[in-house]
Design an enzyme around this catalytic site. Structure first.
Site, PDB file in Angstrom:
ATOM      1  CE  LYS C  80      -3.914   1.993   2.617  1.00 54.01           C
ATOM      2  NZ  LYS C  80      -4.744   1.866   3.848  1.00 54.01           N
ATOM      3  CB  SER C 155      -8.244   3.621   3.125  1.00 51.81           C
ATOM      4  OG  SER C 155      -7.335   2.962   3.996  1.00 51.81           O
ATOM      5  CB  SER C 179      -8.361   0.684   5.941  1.00 54.60           C
ATOM      6  OG  SER C 179      -9.060   1.897   6.002  1.00 54.60           O
TER       7      SER C 179
END
Lengths: 95, 477, 487
Positions: C80, C155, C179
């Site tokens: 990420k 997210s 997330s």
């Protein structure tokens, strides 16, 4: 209304953000609806309850005093929007 | 109307750790800009702080030395504000749970003791340095100082005059330096002070409106700034005006303070506990372990010197100015057993030579054992006090021991009666008129003969022996 | 025809590398081929790191040949874009970090590199991890591989989509309020948020420091165990890192759960849950019962306050964490800036997107003078009560089972105008962050529209082993993992 436009302006000033007039109105409305939702917390009796800052309770995390290798000044300032003589340059600060 | 002055002081002292409070960058002063920085003290995305243990230990020391309560659980909080020298947009400090609280120090004003209260001592990180371009519209940021550990010491508004403020500051400074937790260098900013000042009619209970003074970087300036500010506030009030709560900057060149009004904004620091740091828990064992390492503090040492060595309070005061000087003195006493003579030498020649060259006692070329050796030679009669001055100078210049110098320069005192008699006879033979006058009753001339003999022996003659032999020779026809 | 390497799980690929059937370079090639073929549609990545990855892959082959390979050697993984990677741009999905190149690696990145993993790229995310749909990224919207009209969750939407679309074998994400677990559920894969303090946060760009935790996205539970073992552990660079030994999480895979008590909190089975989600979750409970576990009805009385507590604490911390983006040291500085105050205001206003600004405003407000006690302190106290609820509940059960998300993936743009509706999609995941406990989401079925549905398992602090054990039991017996998105 919990939060007025004037308060939006005050908070924006603290946060170093700026908004259009329209933006301020929108934020006031949205923040109000969120803050009204938060009001439900007033139903909870929290007298005598310690506030929780950490999910896991730890104490005394230390580093021993010792010098490590710093970045080279060139590396330290490599991401700077403006750099001069190994320093970060900013618009003049008036004291 | 008579006014009473009310002063509270906030002192920031840099702690003498090798590395910063939350990362391993060096705390050394004066390096190339941004050469003592890393991702952590630059506040780069993703970094986390880890507390330097020594910062806690040093702060506990200061808390104990100023009679504070050491709180068993201390919390770091974020103080949020924007400034280019503050890389994270918040300063890690302490808010409602500082390390130490409720202490005091005693100061002496005109021989009277006065106790000044300390509200709190807390740990925090220093900010960076801003340099302003005189010519262009820019400022430059150097983050070397960012994250250097500080303690903030907040006094109670117990201070009633600029003199008291100055005495209190000197006392704190002395303690910090004695504890070896701060170098006390005011020019480099290792010891800084802000003051809150107000005045009120004599006898009033309520405080007047206060102003905050900044930018005073010496003891003298603190006193000057406070004196000026007290007068200014009186002038404002007597002119029918009102003191405004504001921050004022001391202008050293002008000798005045001026308002920062308009350039500040409302302070709303939004303190909250720093979630990246865990509480510091200090138990009794840790406190006692640190207490055991505390040195004798200046006030105690001063009293002990006067008592134990029988030297005047003034001497005790001078000799305890720094821990190193006190140690130098005590070592000299230990090696000679002569506290008063040692005090005369240390306060006299030792400090005079060092002061001339602005050197610290630690750098003295004459060690306590060399000084003691010389004092012992005087006591034994090997050299005279007068010759000793010469020997000391040579010891200071060359770093050699006293015996070596005396041997090299042939400075050993002449105690050989025959040699002295010979010298006396020569002096008397060379000054027949004076001998005549002396014998006729002009006793004052005795000193003249002593001087001549000393001169003839290059100052090396044992003065007592010269006296004795001269008297004998002059009284025998 | 042999299966394309990109389809493999970590443990399958690892076996083939060990046997010499494939090289790490083949695997990386296959992955980059797949990325080239599908990423235009999924938009999982912000930065693809082909060159460095191929170098790492060849190094990994070297290591494997000389017998020095570990479980992750040569495995293509995605990260990420909230995790700092030395020398590789790290944006956090924001314009304000458009050109930021970290001089250091996050601890987890360093650990993966040290173990020979091949990092293929940095994945898309909601800006500063603030969002539940990956729609707030400055770098475009990531699409759900199961339906490109829908969001992948957030997210960590890019990390989830990349795994679901076989653009990497597994990935790392971060979870502040769900997330990892919510996008895992919406993309039909496995995602775990470990206990707070289990995986180092050093190098994870902070959103809400007391809630953030890094965790794995994987194609199955065994991979989850394997990747968790690789990243977990004490880190002296983090004060909140917990010095507890890391077990071999893989050893919990396939273990019997007979006699376990499965806590089912009634507060999590409320109106408003999609009936298909409810049915799939109920079915999972049935599967566990059929394996000899016992259903225990439990209560978590403060559940209804979780969202309010979260949306005070997280923005408060975020408002402070994001103060460092000021245009001085790195990142975006507005070209319009004249004086200092303008530099701050314009750089931040132009550099941050609307959702980030909204949360900074909210967080600044709740911490501001006069409101601290009413909001931040009150929320922190209720947080204590929420944690106590779990402590109490785990006296009565081994794991707690809930839906991960109230609905399957929603349509792009469906909730962007109403922040509160968007926030409600995290309603089942937030409590774990507030209490610091670990949680895992794994697939448990499909909706009539063919969208994946996830089930969440929670356990007490440092009981990730139990989560692996229960999840692997469920996975092996639910028979739902055969489907793949048709891309």
């Amino acid at each position: 209304m919990k939060i007025t436009k004037a308060e939006v302006e005050y908070v924006a000033g603290l946060a170093r953000l700026e908004f259009s007039e329209e933006g301020k109105e929108m934020f006031a409305t949205q923040l109000n609806s969120i803050l009204s939702y938060m009001d439900m917390l007033n139903r909870v009796d929290t007298s005598g309850v310690e506030p929780e800052t950490h999910a896991i309770s730890l104490k005394n995390a230390f580093r021993e005093d010792g010098v490590w290798k710093s970045l080279d000044p060139e590396e330290a300032t490599k991401n700077a929007p403006e750099e001069r003589g190994n320093c970060f340059r900013v618009p003049k600060v008036i004291e | 109307m008579e006014y009473e002055t009310v002063i509270g002081l906030e002192v920031h002292a840099q702690l003498l750790t090798d590395s910063k409070i939350f990362c391993g960058c060096s705390t050394k002063f004066g390096a190339t800009p941004n050469s003592h920085t890393c991702q952590i003290c630059l506040g780069m995305p993703g970094v986390l702080p880890v507390l330097n243990r020594k910062v806690v230990e040093f702060t506990i020391k200061m808390g104990l030395a100023t009679h504070c309560r050491i709180n068993p659980e201390d919390v770091f909080a974020r103080k949020n504000y924007f400034y280019p020298d503050l890389p994270k947009g918040y300063q890690i400090s302490q808010f409602d749970r500082p390390l130490a609280e409720d202490g005091w120090v005693d100061v002496e004003i005109d021989g009277n003791k006065k106790r000044i209260g300390i509200i709190r001592i807390h740990m925090e990180e220093d900010a960076g340095k801003l340099v302003h371009d005189e010519a262009g519209p820019f400022s430059y940021v150097d983050f070397n100082r960012t994250g250097v550990p500080l303690i903030e010491i907040v006094s109670r508004p117990d201070i009633r005059s600029p003199e008291e403020a100055s005495a209190y500051l000197r006392r704190l400074h002395e303690i910090l330096v004695y504890l070896e937790i701060c170098d006390g260098n005011m020019e480099e900013g290792s010891f800084r002070c802000d003051a809150n000042v107000s005045i009120r009619p004599e006898g009033a209970d309520e405080f007047g409106t206060r102003t905050e003074l900044k930018n005073m970087n010496s003891f003298r300036n603190v006193q000057r700034a406070l004196e000026y500010e007290v007068k200014r506030q009186q002038y404002v009030i007597e002119g029918g005006g009102k003191v405004i709560q504001e921050t004022r900057l001391w202008d050293d060149a002008q000798g005045t303070t001026h308002s920062m009004r308009g350039k500040e904004e409302a302070h709303d620091y939004r303190y909250f506990p720093d979630p990246d740091l865990v509480p510091v828990a200090i138990d009794e064992a840790w406190i006692e372990q640190i207490r055991a390492t505390l040195p004798e503090l200046p006030v105690e040492k001063r009293e002990r010197f006067a008592r134990e060595y029988g030297i005047p309070p003034y001497d005790a005061g001078v000799l305890t100015t720094t821990r190193a000087l006190a140690e130098f003195y005590e070592e000299t006493v230990r090696l000679t057993g002569k506290p008063k003579i040692a005090s005369n030498w240390v306060m006299g020649d030792v400090l005079r030579y060092l002061n001339e060259e602005k050197r610290d006692i630690q750098d003295s070329p004459v060690t306590p054992s060399a000084l003691a050796g010389m004092i012992n030679l005087i006591e034994k009669g090997t050299i005279s006090g007068k010759i000793a001055k010469e020997v000391f100078e040579e010891m200071y210049r060359s770093g050699k021991g006293p015996e070596e110098i005396i041997r090299e320069k042939g400075l050993v005192q002449i105690t050989d009666e025959d040699a002295l008699k010979k010298a006396i006879e020569q002096v008397l033979a060379a000054n027949p008129a004076e001998v005549e006058q002396y014998r006729a009753g002009k006793q004052k001339l005795f000193g003249f003969f002593v001087g001549q003999v000393m001169k003839a022996t290059g100052g090396k003659a044992n003065p007592a022996l010269v006296n004795e032999l001269l008297k004998k020779t002059l009284s025998s026809p | 025809m042999a299966m394309e390497p990109y389809r493999l799980t970590i443990h399958e690929l690892q076996e083939k590398l060990r046997q010499g059937e494939l090289t790490a370079a083949d695997a990386a090639d296959s992955i980059f081929g797949r990325i080239a073929a599908v990423d235009e549609r999924t938009k999982s990545f912000i930065t693809v790191m082909r060159e460095t990855a191929m170098v790492e892959a060849r190094k990994a082959d070297e290591a494997i040949r000389s017998g020095k390979g570990g479980p992750l050697t040569g495995i293509p993984l995605a990260i990420k874009d909230i995790l700092c990677t030395k020398g590789v741009r790290t944006t956090c999905g924001s314009r304000i970090l458009q050109n930021f190149i970290p001089p250091y690696d996050a601890t987890v990145v360093r650990k993966l590199k040290d173990q020979g993993a091949v990092i293929v790229g940095k994945t898309n995310m909601d800006e500063f991890a603030m969002g539940s749909s990956t729609e707030t990224s400055y770098y475009g919207i990531t699409k759900n591989p199961w339906d490109l009209e829908r969001i992948p969750g957030g997210s960590s939407g890019g990390s989830a989509a990349a795994v679901a679309a076989d653009e990497c074998m597994a990935s790392l994400g971060s979870d502040t309020g769900g997330s990892i677990r919510q996008p895992a559920a919406l993309c039909g894969i496995v995602g775990m948020k470990p206990t707070y303090g289990r995986v180092s946060r050093y190098g994870l760009i902070a959103f809400a420091s007391s809630l953030d935790q890094i965790g794995p996205f994987t194609k199955d539970v065994e991979d989850c165990a394997l990747l968790l073992s690789a990243i977990a552990g004490y880190d002296p660079m983090e004060s909140t890192s917990v010095p507890i030994e890391v077990p071999d999480y893989r050893s919990f895979v396939g273990k019997d759960i007979r006699g376990w008590k499965i806590g089912v909190p009634r507060e999590y089975f409320i109106e408003g849950i999609d009936p298909e989600v409810l049915a799939a979750v109920e079915k999972s409970i049935g599967v566990l019962e059929s394996l000899g576990a016992e259903r225990v009805d439990i209560t978590l009385p403060h559940t209804e306050y979780c969202l309010a507590v979260y949306y005070i604490i997280a923005p408060a911390e975020a408002s402070s964490n994001l103060a460092r983006y000021d245009g001085v040291k790195y990142g975006y500085r507005s070209p319009e800036a004249g004086d200092l105050i303008e530099m701050y205001r314009k750089s931040r206003s132009e550099g941050f997107g609307a959702e980030v600004k909204r949360r900074i405003m909210l967080g600044t407000y709740v911490l501001s003078s006069g409101y601290y006690d009413a909001y931040y302190k009150k929320a922190s106290q209720v947080r204590t009560l929420i944690k106590r609820d779990f402590e109490e509940a785990f006296r009565r059960c081994d794991v707690i089972l809930t839906p991960t998300s109230p609905t399957p993936a929603f349509r792009i743009g469906e909730k962007t105008d109403d922040p509160l509706q968007m926030y409600l999609s995290d309603i089942f995941t937030i409590s774990a962050n507030l209490a610091g406990i670990p949680g895992i989401s794994l697939p448990c079925g499909f909706s009539g529209d063919g969208l994946p549905i996830g089930v969440q398992l929670l356990a007490w602090h440092f009981q990730e082993g139990k989560l692996i054990q229960a999840a692997s039991a469920l996975e092996r017996n639910a028979e739902i993992k055969k489907r793949r998105p048709a891309l």
